[in-house]
Design a protein around this motif. Structure first.
Motif, short mmCIF file in Angstrom:
data_model
loop_
_atom_site.label_atom_id
_atom_site.label_comp_id
_atom_site.label_asym_id
_atom_site.label_seq_id
_atom_site.Cartn_x
_atom_site.Cartn_y
_atom_site.Cartn_z
N ASP A 74 0.84 -1.19 0.00
CA ASP A 74 0.00 0.00 0.00
C ASP A 74 0.88 1.24 0.00
O ASP A 74 1.46 1.60 1.02
N GLU A 75 1.01 1.86 -1.17
CA GLU A 75 1.88 3.04 -1.33
C GLU A 75 3.25 2.79 -0.70
O GLU A 75 3.73 3.57 0.13
N PRO A 76 3.95 1.72 -1.09
CA PRO A 76 5.19 1.34 -0.39
C PRO A 76 6.32 2.34 -0.52
O PRO A 76 7.26 2.30 0.27
N THR A 77 6.24 3.24 -1.49
CA THR A 77 7.29 4.25 -1.65
C THR A 77 6.75 5.67 -1.44
O THR A 77 7.44 6.64 -1.73
N GLY A 78 5.53 5.78 -0.94
CA GLY A 78 4.89 7.08 -0.81
C GLY A 78 5.56 8.02 0.17
O GLY A 78 5.33 9.23 0.13
N ASN A 79 6.39 7.47 1.05
CA ASN A 79 7.04 8.29 2.07
C ASN A 79 8.51 8.55 1.74
O ASN A 79 9.26 9.03 2.59
N LEU A 80 8.90 8.26 0.47
CA LEU A 80 10.31 8.36 0.09
C LEU A 80 10.48 9.38 -1.03
O LEU A 80 9.56 9.65 -1.79
#
Length: 242
Positions: free
Chosen positions: A188-194
């Motif tokens: 779930d949005e695995p790169t959304g915080n990068l």
């Protein structure tokens, strides 16, 4: 357009590799919430299949129901109607223990926030699901070291999450999700915080490991550029796949 979405870019379609049954089959999946006197329909009859060895991008804006769909497939909460068949098992017929066993044996999870255990180092965070699955301590540590090393973290094996960068923390989360070689990875949005560069690296490593292990994946994102790297894309709009 059917739920098959865009072309599969040369990867296997929903029939699976060599005619194998799909790892995931969803039929008529619905989910609604009540707010006061209003009923909000989040999922409105979702039908979808994912082949073994296939990586599918789930696109949609915030609030479109991507996370709700992943929670349903991950058997993380109730309130859904319809069919969810994972690795040939109909989840709707399972009790709480049965759903827990499916999650343990067939599913891996990667979230936008890594949710690592802060008092455990990188190796220990990956070892834990292996021990729960029945591996010996030696087997679990060897598997954890191998995964973390393949993700470029050989020099971070004994570091706690607070000592790791955001990208490194997410790579530990990827290793943890893939530790037991799940048939299906849900992200779930695995790169959304990068940042963009780190996101590209983490996604590439996630896709590589899923493919190397012969698994499948359903990856929710709102990023068209990242979705283009996957085998197939489906779009969630007003509760339906289009």
């Amino acid at each position: 357009m059917s739920d098959a979405g865009v072309a599969t870019r040369g990867r296997p379609g929903i029939a699976g590799i060599h005619g194998e049954a799909p790892v995931l089959v969803i039929g008529g999946l619905t989910r609604s919430f009540t707010q006061g006197e209003a009923t909000i329909e989040v999922l409105r009859g979702v039908d979808m299949s994912i082949a073994r060895g296939e990586i599918v991008g789930l696109l949609g804006p915030s609030g479109s129901g991507k996370s709700t769909l992943l929670q349903a497939v991950g058997l993380l909460e109730g309130g859904f109607t319809g069919s969810i068949r994972i690795n040939g098992t109909e989840a709707a017929r399972l009790d709480s223990h049965g759903r827990t066993m499916v999650r343990r044996d067939s599913l891996g999870f990667v979230y936008q926030f890594h949710h690592l255990l802060p008092d455990f180092n990188a190796t220990e965070n990956v070892v834990l699901p292996l021990l729960i699955h029945g591996a010996t301590k030696g087997e679990a540590e060897a598997r954890a070291h191998g995964l973390l090393t393949s993700l470029g973290l050989a020099h971070r094996l004994t570091h706690r999450p607070s000592q790791l960068s955001g990208g490194e923390q997410q790579r530990v989360a990827v290793a943890r999700a893939l530790a037991n070689k799940p048939a299906l990875v849900l992200a779930d949005e695995p790169t959304g915080n990068l940042d963009e560069k780190t996101a590209d690296i983490v996604l590439a490593e996630l896709l590589r490991l899923v493919r190397e292990q012969g698994g499948a994946a359903l990856i929710a994102t709102h990023n068209e550029r990242l979705a283009a790297k996957m085998d197939r894309v489906v779009r969630l709009h007003e509760g339906r796949l289009v």
